[in-house]
Design a protein around this motif. Structure first.
Motif: not given
Length: 283
Positions: A97-125
């Protein structure tokens, strides 16, 4: 991992700059950011243009649609418009959405989740709203649900669920289809996203009927719809919404609205919902 972001935006001049600023300050930057300016009459486009001058991975797409804001269909049609402009060279696709403020490590953390487990399809805070000078959890859903405001999908999962459905309930059916295809949905409570505009602030009576219609098109059936409607009305502290939701359900049923899922998927969804209800009842 390479991630692309698509941001539908309609008259978001008060917030879009804050959202983009939180993106360009990420510890892991996106490869592409597409802002879809959906018939805005304010300064949304010019604000995005200023960011484009400094960040070549940001682009602007203009879309003309009806001004009325019905939840689900308008925003996802704008998302589709943005998706048409990107290539397939991504690992993760993100709807923001266009009305958010994300923590600076948001997408680094998201990417790490996906890297750790190939069966993860979706991630969010989790979404937080400001109340009395404090940021508190916007507690409208279960904690295993990713809010529609910030959805990150693994490419294979996104393609398997066949993109996002342009209807209210899209951000529930996507997760249910993930589970149908045996993908994991992960929420991370360390990722606190500031949601600057409360959910549904501009929704009218017709939109509230749409919630009941969404329950129908998800294949819930009446019993699950009644329980889900009562729960949502209580969470919003507006008990009379239960009536609106049930009216919307019956209107959709009588009109024989097409489901967002197949018959097999609807059966899976009902069984899954009943199992979750049993777990909560007997835990």
């Amino acid at each position: 991992m390479k991630y692309y972001i698509i941001i539908p935006a309609h008259n978001e001049s008060d917030f879009i700059g804050l959202t983009l600023n939180s993106i360009v300050n990420q510890t892991v930057l996106p490869s592409k950011v597409v802002v879809v300016n959906d018939n805005s009459t304010d300064e949304t486009a010019s604000i995005v243009t200023e960011f484009i001058k400094k960040h070549d991975y940001i682009s602007l797409v203009n879309k003309t649609s009806e001004a009325i804001h019905l939840p689900g269909s308008k925003v996802i049609q704008a998302f589709h418009k943005g998706f048409e402009t990107i290539d397939g060279d991504y690992d993760i696709i993100v709807k923001l959405d266009a009305d958010l403020i994300l923590p600076n490590n948001y997408f680094e953390t998201i990417c790490n989740h996906f890297k750790k487990d190939a069966t993860i399809g979706m991630v969010g805070g989790f979404a937080y709203i400001e109340k009395n000078g404090q940021w508190i959890l916007e507690n409208l859903t279960d904690k295993d649900h990713i809010r529609g405001a910030f959805k990150a999908y693994r490419k294979d999962c996104f393609l398997q669920i066949e993109n996002l459905k342009p209807a209210m309930g899209w951000d529930t059916v996507d997760e249910l289809l993930c589970k149908f295809y045996n993908w994991k949905v992960v929420t991370d409570d360390t990722l606190k996203v500031k949601h600057l505009k409360p959910t549904g602030a501009n929704y009218n009576k017709t939109a509230r009927y749409k919630q009941g219609e969404a329950f129908y098109t998800l294949g819930y059936g009446f019993i699950i719809t009644a329980i889900a409607s009562a729960k949502l009305a209580m969470l919003k502290r507006k008990p009379l919404l239960l009536i609106d939701y049930l009216i919307g359900y019956w209107k959709a049923k009588l009109a024989r609205k097409p489901l967002l899922v197949t018959t097999e998927q609807a059966k899976f969804i009902r069984n899954y919902r009943f199992q979750k209800m049993k777990q909560k009842l007997f835990r």
